[in-house]
Design an enzyme around this catalytic site. Structure first.
Site, PDB file in Angstrom:
ATOM      1  N   THR A 207      -0.526  -6.596  -0.905  1.00 49.35           N
ATOM      2  CA  THR A 207      -1.034  -6.523   0.435  1.00 49.35           C
ATOM      3  C   THR A 207      -2.531  -6.002   0.572  1.00 49.35           C
ATOM      4  O   THR A 207      -3.195  -5.304  -0.391  1.00 49.35           O
ATOM      5  CB  THR A 207      -0.060  -5.317   1.311  1.00 49.35           C
ATOM      6  N   GLU A 256      -0.892  -3.092   6.728  1.00 49.28           N
ATOM      7  CA  GLU A 256      -1.020  -3.660   5.402  1.00 49.28           C
ATOM      8  C   GLU A 256      -0.547  -5.085   5.483  1.00 49.28           C
ATOM      9  O   GLU A 256       0.452  -5.518   6.285  1.00 49.28           O
ATOM     10  CB  GLU A 256       0.048  -3.111   4.370  1.00 49.28           C
TER      11      GLU A 256
END
Length: 310
Positions: A207, A256
């Site tokens: 991420t 994220e």
């Protein structure tokens, strides 16, 4: 579009047709007003001008105001530029500015500084010290100083005010379809990609952690979203988690983004992420394997949604 950071910096050889307001969200209601301005300046005889303020007046005048805004200054500037407005002034709002009388505001700013030809404003607009002057006072000033005042109808103003309230409420509830409908574009977050705990990388879901500097920016409801990111001017679809990572006992809220079919190093880059659909609430899983299983399902759900867009 020319950008000015103070009323005093603005100069023009032409008369101006202007409006003023916070324009938070630059949503479809605002665009009706801005279109009116650009239509009035199509022949090049006058210049279009938008006057807005930062900080938001409520941040300055209300001690405990915790207002969250739909746009950062950079985002609002970008959205206003797309409307075709020629001049944007983002004036620092402070207590001394709020103490200007209506007469001082009209004479020293609208007439002397902006060389005003016409102002397009809401029927309920109040201005001057303690907001004591109203549209009737403005019309009287217009007659005295030789400029026109065009009123925006009660219905149109209601549209602007209701949509701002509804957009904030929809975002806080994760209702992206309603929020994006009122905005006329997909709500987006923009910030720098910074290093996180890098847990996602170990389970096949790397991420990009987005750091949003502006603490006044409204962050929507925690949970998982289908998103579209702009990275290096390219569009990349993905999914995003806003939350606290309860499965690994996270303490701070993070944003994220996992981008599909993407393995570029983007640390330090500014990216923009548009929120397309709320997929699910954030939840705590009993193990990393269960989390991974859910992430695979989230990806399928996001891809299914994205496939219907194209």
């Amino acid at each position: 579009m020319k950008l000015f950071h103070s009323i005093n910096d603005f100069q023009s050889t032409k008369k101006t047709i202007l409006t003023l307001g916070t324009f938070d969200g630059v949503h479809f209601g605002h665009k009706k007003i801005l279109e009116r301005i650009t239509q009035n300046t199509e022949d090049g005889k006058y210049e279009s001008l938008v006057l807005t303020f930062f900080p938001h007046p409520r941040m300055v005048l209300q001690e405990k105001s915790e207002i969250k805004l739909l746009n950062t200054i950079a985002e609002k500037t970008k959205l206003l530029e797309k409307t075709g407005i020629e001049n944007l002034i983002i004036h620092p709002f402070d207590e001394s500015f709020s103490r200007l009388t209506a007469e001082e505001f009209v004479h020293s700013i609208l007439v002397d500084q902006f060389h005003i030809q016409k102002i397009i404003i809401g029927h309920d607009h109040r201005f001057g010290r303690n907001r004591t002057a109203d549209i009737n006072d403005l019309i009287a000033f217009g007659a005295e100083y030789g400029f026109e005042v065009e009123q925006i109808s009660a219905q149109e103003i209601q549209d602007v005010s209701v949509s701002s309230t509804k957009i904030r409420k929809a975002l806080n509830e994760g209702n992206m379809a309603l929020a994006n409908d009122y905005l006329g574009y997909n709500y987006f977050l923009s910030g720098e990609v910074v290093k996180g705990k890098q847990l996602g990388r170990t389970i096949g879901f790397p991420t990009a952690n987005i750091k949003i500097e502006e603490d006044y920016k409204l962050i929507p409801k925690t949970g998982v979203y289908a998103v579209k990111a702009i990275v290096d001017q390219k569009e990349v679809f993905g999914m995003m988690n806003i939350g606290f990572n309860p499965t690994v006992n996270g303490q701070q809220q993070t944003i994220e983004v996992h981008l599909f079919d993407f393995d570029q190093d983007i640390y330090g880059l500014q990216i923009e992420v548009s929120l397309l659909k709320y997929l699910r609430e954030e939840q705590k899983f009993g193990s990393i394997d269960l989390l991974k299983e859910q992430l695979n399902q989230d990806k399928l759900n996001a891809l299914d949604f994205v496939s219907k867009l194209q």
